[in-house]
Motif scaffolding. Structure first.
Motif, PDB file in Angstrom:
ATOM      1  N   PHE A  10      -5.444   9.599  -0.655  1.00 39.25           N
ATOM      2  CA  PHE A  10      -5.160   8.638  -1.709  1.00 39.25           C
ATOM      3  C   PHE A  10      -4.191   7.539  -1.278  1.00 39.25           C
ATOM      4  O   PHE A  10      -4.055   6.527  -1.971  1.00 39.25           O
ATOM      5  N   GLN A  11      -3.527   7.736  -0.150  1.00 38.72           N
ATOM      6  CA  GLN A  11      -2.498   6.794   0.284  1.00 38.72           C
ATOM      7  C   GLN A  11      -2.990   5.352   0.383  1.00 38.72           C
ATOM      8  O   GLN A  11      -2.348   4.438  -0.164  1.00 38.72           O
ATOM      9  N   PRO A  12      -4.121   5.078   1.059  1.00 36.26           N
ATOM     10  CA  PRO A  12      -4.538   3.679   1.179  1.00 36.26           C
ATOM     11  C   PRO A  12      -5.044   3.063  -0.124  1.00 36.26           C
ATOM     12  O   PRO A  12      -5.198   1.841  -0.206  1.00 36.26           O
ATOM     13  N   LEU A  13      -5.311   3.880  -1.142  1.00 40.81           N
ATOM     14  CA  LEU A  13      -5.839   3.355  -2.410  1.00 40.81           C
ATOM     15  C   LEU A  13      -4.763   2.669  -3.241  1.00 40.81           C
ATOM     16  O   LEU A  13      -5.057   1.778  -4.041  1.00 40.81           O
ATOM     17  N   TYR A  14      -3.523   3.101  -3.055  1.00 40.82           N
ATOM     18  CA  TYR A  14      -2.462   2.626  -3.942  1.00 40.82           C
ATOM     19  C   TYR A  14      -2.183   1.137  -3.805  1.00 40.82           C
ATOM     20  O   TYR A  14      -1.736   0.490  -4.759  1.00 40.82           O
ATOM     21  N   GLY A  15      -2.423   0.579  -2.620  1.00 44.82           N
ATOM     22  CA  GLY A  15      -2.199  -0.848  -2.459  1.00 44.82           C
ATOM     23  C   GLY A  15      -3.059  -1.671  -3.392  1.00 44.82           C
ATOM     24  O   GLY A  15      -2.561  -2.535  -4.139  1.00 44.82           O
ATOM     25  N   LYS A  16      -4.362  -1.394  -3.364  1.00 47.38           N
ATOM     26  CA  LYS A  16      -5.276  -2.150  -4.217  1.00 47.38           C
ATOM     27  C   LYS A  16      -5.074  -1.820  -5.689  1.00 47.38           C
ATOM     28  O   LYS A  16      -5.157  -2.697  -6.555  1.00 47.38           O
ATOM     29  N   ILE A  17      -4.817  -0.553  -5.993  1.00 46.52           N
ATOM     30  CA  ILE A  17      -4.598  -0.162  -7.390  1.00 46.52           C
ATOM     31  C   ILE A  17      -3.375  -0.872  -7.961  1.00 46.52           C
ATOM     32  O   ILE A  17      -3.365  -1.300  -9.122  1.00 46.52           O
ATOM     33  N   SER A  18      -2.333  -1.037  -7.131  1.00 48.73           N
ATOM     34  CA  SER A  18      -1.135  -1.735  -7.614  1.00 48.73           C
ATOM     35  C   SER A  18      -1.401  -3.219  -7.835  1.00 48.73           C
ATOM     36  O   SER A  18      -0.742  -3.853  -8.662  1.00 48.73           O
ATOM     37  N   ASP A  19      -2.354  -3.792  -7.100  1.00 44.99           N
ATOM     38  CA  ASP A  19      -2.764  -5.178  -7.350  1.00 44.99           C
ATOM     39  C   ASP A  19      -3.462  -5.303  -8.702  1.00 44.99           C
ATOM     40  O   ASP A  19      -3.303  -6.300  -9.402  1.00 44.99           O
ATOM     41  N   ILE A  20      -4.243  -4.290  -9.050  1.00 49.71           N
ATOM     42  CA  ILE A  20      -5.055  -4.344 -10.264  1.00 49.71           C
ATOM     43  C   ILE A  20      -4.247  -3.974 -11.500  1.00 49.71           C
ATOM     44  O   ILE A  20      -4.289  -4.672 -12.519  1.00 49.71           O
ATOM     45  N   PHE A  21      -3.492  -2.876 -11.427  1.00 50.74           N
ATOM     46  CA  PHE A  21      -2.780  -2.361 -12.598  1.00 50.74           C
ATOM     47  C   PHE A  21      -1.301  -2.754 -12.630  1.00 50.74           C
ATOM     48  O   PHE A  21      -0.638  -2.536 -13.642  1.00 50.74           O
ATOM     49  N   GLU A  69     -14.697  -6.075  -4.971  1.00 50.56           N
ATOM     50  CA  GLU A  69     -13.266  -6.222  -4.682  1.00 50.56           C
ATOM     51  C   GLU A  69     -12.854  -5.032  -3.822  1.00 50.56           C
ATOM     52  O   GLU A  69     -12.388  -4.008  -4.326  1.00 50.56           O
ATOM     53  N   PRO A  70     -13.043  -5.142  -2.505  1.00 49.23           N
ATOM     54  CA  PRO A  70     -12.864  -3.992  -1.611  1.00 49.23           C
ATOM     55  C   PRO A  70     -11.429  -3.487  -1.540  1.00 49.23           C
ATOM     56  O   PRO A  70     -10.471  -4.237  -1.707  1.00 49.23           O
ATOM     57  N   ILE A  71     -11.315  -2.189  -1.274  1.00 55.30           N
ATOM     58  CA  ILE A  71     -10.006  -1.568  -1.057  1.00 55.30           C
ATOM     59  C   ILE A  71      -9.375  -2.112   0.220  1.00 55.30           C
ATOM     60  O   ILE A  71      -8.179  -2.377   0.284  1.00 55.30           O
ATOM     61  N   VAL A  72     -10.208  -2.279   1.230  1.00 55.12           N
ATOM     62  CA  VAL A  72      -9.762  -2.779   2.529  1.00 55.12           C
ATOM     63  C   VAL A  72     -10.526  -4.065   2.835  1.00 55.12           C
ATOM     64  O   VAL A  72     -11.647  -4.020   3.346  1.00 55.12           O
ATOM     65  N   PRO A  73      -9.955  -5.229   2.527  1.00 57.18           N
ATOM     66  CA  PRO A  73     -10.651  -6.495   2.779  1.00 57.18           C
ATOM     67  C   PRO A  73     -10.938  -6.704   4.260  1.00 57.18           C
ATOM     68  O   PRO A  73     -10.089  -6.424   5.118  1.00 57.18           O
ATOM     69  N   GLN A  74     -12.121  -7.182   4.542  1.00 59.60           N
ATOM     70  CA  GLN A  74     -12.529  -7.409   5.928  1.00 59.60           C
ATOM     71  C   GLN A  74     -11.610  -8.406   6.628  1.00 59.60           C
ATOM     72  O   GLN A  74     -11.349  -8.283   7.831  1.00 59.60           O
ATOM     73  N   ARG A  75     -11.092  -9.358   5.874  1.00 59.26           N
ATOM     74  CA  ARG A  75     -10.278 -10.414   6.480  1.00 59.26           C
ATOM     75  C   ARG A  75      -9.031  -9.872   7.182  1.00 59.26           C
ATOM     76  O   ARG A  75      -8.534 -10.479   8.130  1.00 59.26           O
ATOM     77  N   LEU A  76      -8.522  -8.712   6.729  1.00 59.33           N
ATOM     78  CA  LEU A  76      -7.305  -8.158   7.335  1.00 59.33           C
ATOM     79  C   LEU A  76      -7.524  -7.764   8.788  1.00 59.33           C
ATOM     80  O   LEU A  76      -6.585  -7.745   9.582  1.00 59.33           O
ATOM     81  N   PHE A  77      -8.768  -7.426   9.145  1.00 65.97           N
ATOM     82  CA  PHE A  77      -9.056  -6.991  10.502  1.00 65.97           C
ATOM     83  C   PHE A  77      -9.411  -8.166  11.409  1.00 65.97           C
ATOM     84  O   PHE A  77      -9.843  -7.981  12.540  1.00 65.97           O
ATOM     85  N   ILE A 132      -0.365  -8.376   0.638  1.00 70.15           N
ATOM     86  CA  ILE A 132       0.863  -7.642   0.970  1.00 70.15           C
ATOM     87  C   ILE A 132       0.735  -6.158   0.629  1.00 70.15           C
ATOM     88  O   ILE A 132       1.074  -5.279   1.426  1.00 70.15           O
ATOM     89  N   ALA A 133       0.264  -5.851  -0.573  1.00 76.08           N
ATOM     90  CA  ALA A 133       0.189  -4.451  -1.007  1.00 76.08           C
ATOM     91  C   ALA A 133      -0.768  -3.647  -0.129  1.00 76.08           C
ATOM     92  O   ALA A 133      -0.463  -2.531   0.289  1.00 76.08           O
ATOM     93  N   VAL A 134      -1.918  -4.220   0.150  1.00 70.51           N
ATOM     94  CA  VAL A 134      -2.928  -3.511   0.949  1.00 70.51           C
ATOM     95  C   VAL A 134      -2.445  -3.309   2.376  1.00 70.51           C
ATOM     96  O   VAL A 134      -2.574  -2.214   2.945  1.00 70.51           O
ATOM     97  N   VAL A 135      -1.876  -4.348   2.975  1.00 73.67           N
ATOM     98  CA  VAL A 135      -1.436  -4.231   4.366  1.00 73.67           C
ATOM     99  C   VAL A 135      -0.278  -3.232   4.480  1.00 73.67           C
ATOM    100  O   VAL A 135      -0.152  -2.512   5.485  1.00 73.67           O
ATOM    101  N   THR A 136       0.556  -3.139   3.453  1.00 70.65           N
ATOM    102  CA  THR A 136       1.670  -2.190   3.462  1.00 70.65           C
ATOM    103  C   THR A 136       1.172  -0.752   3.365  1.00 70.65           C
ATOM    104  O   THR A 136       1.612   0.128   4.120  1.00 70.65           O
ATOM    105  N   SER A 137       0.259  -0.490   2.437  1.00 72.31           N
ATOM    106  CA  SER A 137      -0.256   0.872   2.270  1.00 72.31           C
ATOM    107  C   SER A 137      -1.062   1.309   3.497  1.00 72.31           C
ATOM    108  O   SER A 137      -1.009   2.467   3.906  1.00 72.31           O
TER     109      SER A 137
END
Length: 533
Positions: free
Chosen positions: A85-96, A282-290, A420-425
């Motif tokens: 669940f760790q990598p999910l929290y970044g995107k969830i925090s963006d949404i909620f 709205e992906p959990i891990v955006p392709q652009r980060l890679f 920021i949130a996704v890259v941190t998680s």
């Protein structure tokens, strides 16, 4: 996405279809910031302390429930859910929103802890520990994400450095406190201790932390969650972690179940990436980060430094117990130089980064020093003096302290606010996954080497299994029998620390290619994101 390359990204990069960006930053007054920071530090302390306390209490728990064969599942259930669940929290925090997501994570963790303390049998404890893991997996990442919303990049290093030191202190205090609870009170207090600390943290976050509201109804926010990607991410993580935990212990590494799980995990990862890059709205891990240099290099560095770090944490206590003959408690105290080095240099490098705005030299120095210290640790033997032990441990702590939090700054500085949130998680996720791989690889090498060395030195009548699994049994043997057994441990542990050299070395090599991006002194989205040229 075709206009992107590995070096740059700007605010001209189009949003993924359906993606919305919410500015959740808020520059808090200094006194308010300090109170919030203390609450976040308590959350880090709580999460890290919990894992180490429970590890100490597990033998007594298994004894009370008469379920020694199930003891590994208590730790495994937490590991599986927290990591998945760790990598999910970044995107969830963006949404909620950060605040809502953090309160959900810590409340879930507390609920699981209460259920653990109230468990009446081993199955209930295993399920309860899994529930706690769902919340615990997000605490570290969300704390760092919230810090990024209330502290500008230029000032962030000193706060993240202190948090890194807090994590380390609690990791060492955990076994000591766990031993006291187990011996003097009850193992249930290993779980109940989380309640007052969590209550204080929740109170501070609710009353003091004020962040902008994230727009949209609850139903609209649910629609933004990538449920398909989430399912395959959790499934792939679990199928990779299970054989890593089972291999060499529950099942041989070449067993069909271990090999099959690895193969299934690889396929599921490919499916997950396909969903994220081609299907998800709205992906959990955006392709652009890679396609951005710094995050990719930080992910790789975090993975390999995690392998080395967890190898140190798991096998240095064994060195002090099996080779030096210390008790479990005293062995934990021998790690103080590692802790002091990590805390001092994590905090010091953080403050230095905030003053100078330069983080790259600290990353290179830290990874390089960790690589050297791994080589030096491999030279420890039954005749090493206390000065060598303190020096090498202090060096390892200093290297890790200099690099862990500054590497996160390198990733955060190179992306837009929306990432920021996704890259941190993801940074925390890769370090955790690296740690699991590191412990599995180290354990396999250690067990194989120890078995081969013991076969050559054990006299008739000495139990092979007890020598491998009981330090107390070794100490009960005659001195002339102990000497070759202890040397066998020294030879086997040498390989464990030696493999930390290439692990940390890979992180060091990748750190050389990280590019410096100026650390902004303001919060929130900007017209143009930092461009790595």
């Amino acid at each position: 996405m075709s206009n992107l390359n590995i070096d740059t990204i700007s605010s001209d990069t189009p949003l993924d279809p359906g993606e919305k960006v919410n500015d959740q930053t808020n520059q808090l007054p200094f006194k308010q910031l300090i109170i919030v920071f203390m609450g976040l530090a308590l959350a880090i302390f709580l999460s890290s302390l919990d894992q180490m306390i429970v590890t100490t209490a597990l033998p007594r728990i298994a004894s009370d429930f008469h379920a020694l064969s199930d003891i590994s599942w208590v730790a495994t259930s937490y590991l599986l859910t927290s990591t998945s669940f760790q990598p999910l929290y970044g995107k969830i925090s963006d949404i909620f929103g950060r605040k809502f997501t953090f309160l959900f994570a810590i409340s879930t963790f507390v609920a699981g802890s209460v259920l653990c303390g109230a468990s009446i049998d081993m199955p209930m404890l295993i399920v309860s520990r899994a529930i706690a893991g769902i919340g615990g997996g997000g605490i570290m990442s969300l704390v760092m994400i919230i810090i990024s919303d209330i502290v500008p990049l230029r000032e962030r290093g000193k706060y993240q450095g202190i948090l890194g030191g807090t994590f380390t202190i609690s990791s060492v205090l955990g076994p000591l406190i766990g031993g006291v609870f187990t011996d003097r009170l009850s193992w249930r207090w290993a779980f109940y201790i989380n309640l007052p600390t969590a209550a204080l943290t929740i109170t501070i976050i609710i009353t003091i932390l004020h962040l902008p509201h994230v727009y949209g109804s609850f139903k609209e926010k649910l629609k933004r969650i990538d449920f398909l990607g989430t399912t395959f991410l959790i499934a792939s993580t679990v199928t990779i972690l299970l054989p890593l935990n089972w291999g060499g212990n529950t099942y041989p590494w070449n067993s069909s179940i271990v090999i099959s799980l690895f193969c299934v995990g690889a396929v599921l990862i490919c499916v997950f990436l396909f969903i994220e890059f081609r299907i998800a709205v709205e992906p959990i891990v955006p392709q652009r980060l890679f396609k951005i240099r710094n995050p990719v290099l930080v992910y790789i560095g975090s993975f390999f430094i995690g392998m080395a770090f967890y190898g140190f944490i798991y096998y240095l206590p064994l060195y002090f117990q099996a080779v030096r003959g210390y008790s479990a408690t005293k062995a934990g105290l021998q790690l103080l130089p590692l802790v002091l080095g990590l805390v001092a240099f994590s905090t010091g490098s953080g403050f230095a980064t905030s003053l100078s705005g330069r983080y790259h030299p600290w990353i290179i120095f830290g990874y390089g020093l960790t690589t050297i210290s791994a080589g030096l640790l491999s030279t420890l033997n039954e005749n090493s003096n206390r000065g060598e032990e303190i020096g090498y441990l202090l060096m390892a702590g200093a290297g890790l302290g200099c690099s862990m939090q500054t590497a996160l700054l390198a990733a955060q500085s190179a992306v837009e606010y929306r990432d920021i949130a996704v890259v941190t998680s993801l940074s925390s996720f890769f370090r955790t996954i690296g740690g699991v791989f590191g412990v599995a690889i180290s354990g396999s090498i250690f067990n194989n080497k120890l078995s081969s060395h013991l076969v050559d030195v054990l006299p008739p009548g000495i139990s092979f299994d007890l020598v491998k699994n009981s330090v107390e049994y070794i100490r009960s043997l005659p001195p002339d029998v102990q000497v070759p057994i202890i040397h066998a441990y020294v030879q086997s542990l040498r390989y464990v620390f030696l493999i930390g050299v290439p692990m940390a070395g890979v992180a060091f090599i990748h750190s050389l290619f990280i590019k410096h991006v100026p650390l902004r002194k303001t919060l929130g989205p900007i017209e143009k994101a930092p461009i790595d040229k």
